[in-house]
Design an enzyme around this catalytic site. Structure first.
Site, mmCIF file in Angstrom:
data_model
loop_
_atom_site.group_PDB
_atom_site.id
_atom_site.type_symbol
_atom_site.label_atom_id
_atom_site.label_comp_id
_atom_site.label_asym_id
_atom_site.label_seq_id
_atom_site.Cartn_x
_atom_site.Cartn_y
_atom_site.Cartn_z
ATOM 1 N N ASP A 212 -8.961 -7.029 -13.155
ATOM 2 C CA ASP A 212 -8.452 -6.081 -14.155
ATOM 3 C C ASP A 212 -9.572 -5.766 -15.149
ATOM 4 O O ASP A 212 -9.920 -6.622 -15.968
ATOM 5 C CB ASP A 212 -7.293 -6.736 -14.930
ATOM 6 C CG ASP A 212 -5.969 -6.031 -14.700
ATOM 7 O OD1 ASP A 212 -5.962 -5.001 -14.010
ATOM 8 O OD2 ASP A 212 -4.950 -6.529 -15.229
ATOM 9 N N TYR B 71 -6.504 -0.577 -1.948
ATOM 10 C CA TYR B 71 -5.852 0.651 -2.420
ATOM 11 C C TYR B 71 -6.910 1.662 -2.850
ATOM 12 O O TYR B 71 -6.902 2.819 -2.423
ATOM 13 C CB TYR B 71 -4.895 0.330 -3.580
ATOM 14 C CG TYR B 71 -4.464 1.556 -4.344
ATOM 15 C CD1 TYR B 71 -3.709 2.555 -3.738
ATOM 16 C CD2 TYR B 71 -4.832 1.733 -5.700
ATOM 17 C CE1 TYR B 71 -3.332 3.693 -4.447
ATOM 18 C CE2 TYR B 71 -4.450 2.854 -6.405
ATOM 19 C CZ TYR B 71 -3.703 3.839 -5.776
ATOM 20 O OH TYR B 71 -3.337 4.969 -6.475
HETATM 21 N N1 LIG Z 1 1.367 6.284 -11.025
HETATM 22 C C1 LIG Z 1 0.071 6.262 -11.382
HETATM 23 O O1 LIG Z 1 -0.262 5.903 -12.523
HETATM 24 C C2 LIG Z 1 -0.990 6.700 -10.410
HETATM 25 C C3 LIG Z 1 -2.348 6.593 -10.803
HETATM 26 C C4 LIG Z 1 -3.332 7.028 -9.919
HETATM 27 C C5 LIG Z 1 -2.984 7.573 -8.694
HETATM 28 N N2 LIG Z 1 -1.661 7.649 -8.328
HETATM 29 C C6 LIG Z 1 -1.342 8.244 -7.020
HETATM 30 O O2 LIG Z 1 -0.383 9.259 -7.218
HETATM 31 C C7 LIG Z 1 0.497 9.354 -6.091
HETATM 32 C C8 LIG Z 1 1.921 9.284 -6.554
HETATM 33 O O3 LIG Z 1 2.106 8.082 -7.294
HETATM 34 P P1 LIG Z 1 3.554 7.669 -7.833
HETATM 35 O O4 LIG Z 1 3.344 6.765 -8.993
HETATM 36 O O5 LIG Z 1 4.384 8.890 -7.974
HETATM 37 O O6 LIG Z 1 4.056 6.784 -6.606
HETATM 38 P P2 LIG Z 1 5.496 6.730 -5.930
HETATM 39 O O7 LIG Z 1 5.537 5.507 -5.088
HETATM 40 O O8 LIG Z 1 6.553 6.903 -6.965
HETATM 41 O O9 LIG Z 1 5.486 8.025 -5.007
HETATM 42 C C9 LIG Z 1 4.878 8.056 -3.745
HETATM 43 C C10 LIG Z 1 5.878 8.648 -2.769
HETATM 44 O O10 LIG Z 1 5.262 8.775 -1.500
HETATM 45 C C11 LIG Z 1 6.182 8.318 -0.513
HETATM 46 N N3 LIG Z 1 5.351 7.901 0.619
HETATM 47 C C12 LIG Z 1 4.443 6.882 0.676
HETATM 48 N N4 LIG Z 1 3.810 6.876 1.849
HETATM 49 C C13 LIG Z 1 4.325 7.916 2.567
HETATM 50 C C14 LIG Z 1 4.056 8.458 3.856
HETATM 51 N N5 LIG Z 1 3.137 7.925 4.664
HETATM 52 N N6 LIG Z 1 4.753 9.541 4.252
HETATM 53 C C15 LIG Z 1 5.687 10.108 3.457
HETATM 54 N N7 LIG Z 1 5.981 9.652 2.222
HETATM 55 C C16 LIG Z 1 5.305 8.558 1.788
HETATM 56 C C17 LIG Z 1 7.000 7.230 -1.170
HETATM 57 O O11 LIG Z 1 8.258 7.052 -0.561
HETATM 58 C C18 LIG Z 1 7.122 7.777 -2.593
HETATM 59 O O12 LIG Z 1 8.259 8.596 -2.735
HETATM 60 C C19 LIG Z 1 0.077 8.236 -5.153
HETATM 61 O O13 LIG Z 1 -0.781 8.799 -4.170
HETATM 62 C C20 LIG Z 1 -0.701 7.285 -6.042
HETATM 63 O O14 LIG Z 1 -1.660 6.569 -5.316
HETATM 64 C C21 LIG Z 1 -0.666 7.220 -9.158
#
Ligand SMILES: NC(=O)c1ccc[n+]([C@@H]2O[C@H](COP(=O)([O-])OP(=O)(O)OC[C@H]3O[C@@H](n4cnc5c(N)ncnc54)[C@H](O)[C@@H]3O)[C@@H](O)[C@H]2O)c1
Length: 334
Positions: free
Chosen positions: A283, A141
């Site tokens: 972790d 990831y």
């Molecule tokens: N939640 C956290 O604490 C966190 C921390 C660091 C980075 N991130 C990054 O932030 C972003 C959003 O995270 P989140 O927690 O909202 O995740 P989430 O899973 O709630 O949202 C991601 C969305 O992207 C959609 N998706 C995934 N792959 C796709 C594709 N190829 N085409 C179209 N849609 C697609 C999923 O259906 C989902 O709705 C991600 O890129 C994640 O890696 C999140």
């Protein structure tokens, strides 16, 4: 001009869309709904269901909307799943990301805000973690996000793309209308609240022998509304001619797992039983951001990211949406 928000039906994406619309921005959401929810996108927001790199669908979107920027949230984001099936992560996060950025460049959309992560640092060499710390992820990831950062840098140099890679620490909490509804849920706060709500008899705590004051890992929790605000500032900065950069988004303050649980007990006034389990491989004991760079570049400051406010907002959203989005009481329209 509209902003294309990929992953706008997910957790952070839906909150950011809410904030963008409150700032009078036009938004178009593209999400494949693999993990997102149709109910997280208001019915009056143009919504396209499909992959972020689907060029036929992207062509349709640019015929129907004039885009000037993209916020690219869409990604798979579970560390454990990425270890079990790295191909899925590279194909989705990097493969789709390459197709999307290539398309945006061809149609002249030059400003991209990209969801990166503190997971790109891997085991930190120093705390707090500044943007100058070496990046060496510990799982596929993290590598998928690392690859996208390098791609964006190369496209900046050669094609004039402008990007802001925001390296989030732990997103948490809820906005007025949108909250966290993942299945399966791997994040601490929603799992703590599920235990408080009686949906699980006890909460697993992975390891209590870390070199931290109470033995449990320390993380930097950032309220999702503060995160949304950082995206809006990043967009304004790029539109104003700012240079491409990668910035941490965190508070600079960490809380241990046991501190989060204690805070949730106080907020919910419920019993939360815990079960200590073996530490999870890879972790780190402590992940806390040095957030001074984003404060100076974007004049951004965390406004609502104290732990109590985060937990209160998440608990309130959960009580209003006990089944998450699947049986939302109402679909909110702004
Ligand atoms: N939640 C956290 O604490 C966190 C921390 C660091 C980075 N991130 C990054 O932030 C972003 C959003 O995270 P989140 O927690 O909202 O995740 P989430 O899973 O709630 O949202 C991601 C969305 O992207 C959609 N998706 C995934 N792959 C796709 C594709 N190829 N085409 C179209 N849609 C697609 C999923 O259906 C989902 O709705 C991600 O890129 C994640 O890696 C999140």
């Amino acid at each position: 001009m509209a902003i294309l928000v990929t992953g706008g039906a997910g957790y952070i994406g839906s909150v950011t869309v809410e904030h963008l619309r409150a700032s009078k921005e036009k938004v178009v959401v593209l999400d494949d709904l693999v993990y997102g929810h149709r109910g997280a996108v208001d019915s009056d927001v143009p919504f396209y269901q499909g992959k972020a790199g689907d060029s036929a669908l992207l062509s349709r979107i640019v015929k129907e909307h004039k885009l000037d920027a993209c916020i690219h949230f869409a990604a798979l984001a579970s560390v454990g799943e990425s270890v079990a099936d790295p191909a899925k992560y590279f194909e989705n996060n990097v493969g789709q990301g390459i197709a999307l950025t290539g398309f945006l460049i061809r149609v002249g959309v030059r400003n991209i805000v990209f969801s990166s992560t503190c997971a790109t640092y891997g085991e930190p060499k120093e705390i707090p973690i500044s943007e100058k710390c070496p990046q060496w992820p510990k799982n596929p990831y993290g590598w998928s996000k690392f690859c996208m950062e390098r791609l964006l840098e190369s496209y900046d140099l050669s094609y004039g793309l402008k990007f802001m890679a925001l390296r989030y620490f732990n997103a948490a909490g809820a906005s007025e209308h949108h909250g966290e509804d993942h299945n399966p849920e791997t994040h601490l706060i929603p799992n703590v609240l599920a235990a408080a709500a009686g949906e699980k008899p006890e909460l697993a705590v992975f390891g209590d022998n870390y070199p931290t004051p109470d033995g449990t890992p320390i993380r930097d929790y950032i309220h999702v509304s503060d995160l949304a605000d950082a995206h809006i500032r990043a967009l304004d900065y790029l539109r104003g001619g700012g240079n491409s950069e990668a910035l941490n988004v965190g508070t600079g303050h960490g809380y241990s797992v046991l501190e989060v649980i204690e805070c949730a007990r106080q907020v919910t006034k419920r019993e939360i039983r815990i079960r200590i389990e073996a530490p999870r491989a890879g972790d780190p004991a402590r992940l806390v951001a040095d957030s001074s760079r984003i404060q100076s570049v974007l004049s951004w400051k965390p406004g609502v990211s104290d732990l109590r406010t985060i937990v209160q907002s998440a608990w309130k959203w959960r009580q209003q949406h006990p089944q998450g989005y699947s049986k939302s009481a109402s679909q909110h329209n702004t």
